[in-house]
Design a protein around this motif. Structure first.
Motif, PDB file in Angstrom:
ATOM      1  N   LEU A 151       0.828  -1.210   0.000  1.00 58.43           N
ATOM      2  CA  LEU A 151       0.000   0.000   0.000  1.00 58.43           C
ATOM      3  C   LEU A 151       0.862   1.260   0.000  1.00 58.43           C
ATOM      4  N   SER A 152       1.979   1.224   0.706  1.00 59.23           N
ATOM      5  CA  SER A 152       2.880   2.377   0.721  1.00 59.23           C
ATOM      6  C   SER A 152       3.406   2.680  -0.676  1.00 59.23           C
ATOM      7  N   LEU A 153       3.705   1.633  -1.433  1.00 64.33           N
ATOM      8  CA  LEU A 153       4.166   1.833  -2.809  1.00 64.33           C
ATOM      9  C   LEU A 153       3.040   2.330  -3.710  1.00 64.33           C
ATOM     10  N   LEU A 154       1.848   1.784  -3.517  1.00 65.48           N
ATOM     11  CA  LEU A 154       0.725   2.144  -4.385  1.00 65.48           C
ATOM     12  C   LEU A 154       0.179   3.542  -4.110  1.00 65.48           C
ATOM     13  N   ARG A 155       0.523   4.130  -2.977  1.00 65.98           N
ATOM     14  CA  ARG A 155       0.043   5.498  -2.720  1.00 65.98           C
ATOM     15  C   ARG A 155       0.678   6.483  -3.698  1.00 65.98           C
ATOM     16  N   HIS A 156       1.767   6.060  -4.347  1.00 66.20           N
ATOM     17  CA  HIS A 156       2.447   6.920  -5.320  1.00 66.20           C
ATOM     18  C   HIS A 156       1.960   6.699  -6.743  1.00 66.20           C
ATOM     19  N   GLY A 157       1.047   5.738  -6.927  1.00 65.08           N
ATOM     20  CA  GLY A 157       0.509   5.476  -8.252  1.00 65.08           C
ATOM     21  C   GLY A 157       0.386   3.996  -8.524  1.00 65.08           C
ATOM     22  N   SER A 158      -0.252   3.679  -9.635  1.00 66.63           N
ATOM     23  CA  SER A 158      -0.498   2.275  -9.968  1.00 66.63           C
ATOM     24  C   SER A 158       0.801   1.561 -10.318  1.00 66.63           C
ATOM     25  N   SER A 159       0.775   0.242 -10.180  1.00 64.12           N
ATOM     26  CA  SER A 159       1.947  -0.572 -10.471  1.00 64.12           C
ATOM     27  C   SER A 159       1.494  -1.999 -10.725  1.00 64.12           C
ATOM     28  N   TYR A 160       2.330  -2.773 -11.375  1.00 64.85           N
ATOM     29  CA  TYR A 160       2.040  -4.190 -11.588  1.00 64.85           C
ATOM     30  C   TYR A 160       2.935  -5.018 -10.676  1.00 64.85           C
ATOM     31  N   ARG A 214      -5.589 -10.361  -1.884  1.00 63.00           N
ATOM     32  CA  ARG A 214      -6.254 -10.141  -0.591  1.00 63.00           C
ATOM     33  C   ARG A 214      -6.646  -8.673  -0.441  1.00 63.00           C
ATOM     34  N   LEU A 215      -5.738  -7.767  -0.801  1.00 65.43           N
ATOM     35  CA  LEU A 215      -6.024  -6.336  -0.734  1.00 65.43           C
ATOM     36  C   LEU A 215      -7.158  -5.963  -1.683  1.00 65.43           C
ATOM     37  N   GLU A 216      -7.174  -6.599  -2.848  1.00 66.08           N
ATOM     38  CA  GLU A 216      -8.233  -6.319  -3.820  1.00 66.08           C
ATOM     39  C   GLU A 216      -9.582  -6.832  -3.322  1.00 66.08           C
ATOM     40  N   SER A 217      -9.602  -8.038  -2.767  1.00 61.24           N
ATOM     41  CA  SER A 217     -10.875  -8.584  -2.281  1.00 61.24           C
ATOM     42  C   SER A 217     -11.396  -7.816  -1.067  1.00 61.24           C
ATOM     43  N   SER A 218     -10.499  -7.130  -0.363  1.00 58.22           N
ATOM     44  CA  SER A 218     -10.894  -6.298   0.782  1.00 58.22           C
ATOM     45  C   SER A 218     -11.316  -4.895   0.357  1.00 58.22           C
ATOM     46  N   GLY A 219     -11.191  -4.582  -0.940  1.00 57.23           N
ATOM     47  CA  GLY A 219     -11.574  -3.270  -1.432  1.00 57.23           C
ATOM     48  C   GLY A 219     -10.529  -2.193  -1.206  1.00 57.23           C
ATOM     49  N   LEU A 220      -9.309  -2.597  -0.819  1.00 57.67           N
ATOM     50  CA  LEU A 220      -8.251  -1.634  -0.548  1.00 57.67           C
ATOM     51  C   LEU A 220      -7.439  -1.306  -1.793  1.00 57.67           C
ATOM     52  N   VAL A 221      -7.532  -2.191  -2.785  1.00 54.43           N
ATOM     53  CA  VAL A 221      -6.810  -2.053  -4.047  1.00 54.43           C
ATOM     54  C   VAL A 221      -7.772  -2.445  -5.157  1.00 54.43           C
ATOM     55  N   TYR A 224      -2.292  -2.445 -10.393  1.00 55.90           N
ATOM     56  CA  TYR A 224      -3.001  -2.310  -9.127  1.00 55.90           C
ATOM     57  C   TYR A 224      -2.939  -0.853  -8.689  1.00 55.90           C
ATOM     58  N   LEU A 225      -4.058  -0.371  -8.163  1.00 54.96           N
ATOM     59  CA  LEU A 225      -4.179   1.012  -7.727  1.00 54.96           C
ATOM     60  C   LEU A 225      -4.868   1.029  -6.364  1.00 54.96           C
ATOM     61  N   MET A 226      -4.350   1.825  -5.452  1.00 58.67           N
ATOM     62  CA  MET A 226      -4.951   1.911  -4.128  1.00 58.67           C
ATOM     63  C   MET A 226      -6.261   2.691  -4.207  1.00 58.67           C
ATOM     64  N   THR A 227      -7.273   2.203  -3.501  1.00 56.95           N
ATOM     65  CA  THR A 227      -8.566   2.881  -3.414  1.00 56.95           C
ATOM     66  C   THR A 227      -8.549   3.888  -2.267  1.00 56.95           C
ATOM     67  N   HIS A 274      -6.904   2.877   5.195  1.00 56.90           N
ATOM     68  CA  HIS A 274      -6.331   1.700   5.863  1.00 56.90           C
ATOM     69  C   HIS A 274      -4.819   1.883   6.049  1.00 56.90           C
ATOM     70  N   LEU A 275      -4.157   2.365   5.007  1.00 57.65           N
ATOM     71  CA  LEU A 275      -2.715   2.610   5.096  1.00 57.65           C
ATOM     72  C   LEU A 275      -2.403   3.595   6.217  1.00 57.65           C
ATOM     73  N   ASN A 276      -3.122   4.687   6.266  1.00 61.60           N
ATOM     74  CA  ASN A 276      -2.880   5.688   7.305  1.00 61.60           C
ATOM     75  C   ASN A 276      -3.059   5.103   8.700  1.00 61.60           C
ATOM     76  N   ALA A 277      -4.093   4.284   8.881  1.00 55.76           N
ATOM     77  CA  ALA A 277      -4.334   3.648  10.185  1.00 55.76           C
ATOM     78  C   ALA A 277      -3.215   2.667  10.517  1.00 55.76           C
ATOM     79  N   LYS A 278      -2.774   1.897   9.529  1.00 55.86           N
ATOM     80  CA  LYS A 278      -1.721   0.896   9.758  1.00 55.86           C
ATOM     81  C   LYS A 278      -0.366   1.546  10.015  1.00 55.86           C
ATOM     82  N   VAL A 279      -0.100   2.681   9.376  1.00 55.38           N
ATOM     83  CA  VAL A 279       1.150   3.401   9.639  1.00 55.38           C
ATOM     84  C   VAL A 279       1.155   3.904  11.075  1.00 55.38           C
TER      85      VAL A 279
END
Length: 114
Positions: A16-25, A54-61, A77-80, A86-91
């Motif tokens: 999630l930390s990586l995806l906050r900067h944009g989509s990636s494969y 797992r992140l996708e099925s949880s709606g986070l990605v 993959y792109l963060m929702t 969720h990322l902010n809470a986990k950080v």
């Protein structure tokens, strides 16, 4: 090298930390994880794919088909918005956890600070 067991609970946080900067494969995510960790941690492809699914099925990605710069088909993959929350809470949780564990590691006596 950091063992997979030691970092297992933090794979989602890293992705999630990586995806906050944009989509990636997935392959690009794996390469970025190795690069940022200074090769102290290398994620297995199966672990990475399980995590993004797992992140996708949880709606986070979310995922979308696309093409790599070389023209190869990729799933990006792109963060929702939920993923960002969720990322902010986990950080915040990570920082609190680290602070508590550091108190034990840095303690000379094993007693609580006065």
């Amino acid at each position: 090298m950091i063992s997979a067991d030691a970092i297992r609970g933090y794979v989602d946080l890293m992705i999630l930390s990586l995806l906050r900067h944009g989509s990636s494969y997935a392959y690009e995510l794996a390469q970025r994880i190795s690069s940022i960790s200074g090769d102290d941690y290398s994620i297995k492809q199966t672990t990475l794919y399980s995590a993004v699914k797992r992140l996708e099925s949880s709606g986070l990605v979310s995922s979308t088909p696309g093409l790599s710069p070389s023209g190869k088909a990729r799933t990006y993959y792109l963060m929702t918005d939920d993923g960002l929350a969720h990322l902010n809470a986990k950080v915040a949780e990570w920082r609190e956890t680290k602070a508590v564990v550091d108190r034990f590691i840095d303690s000379d006596t094993g007693d609580a600070p006065s």
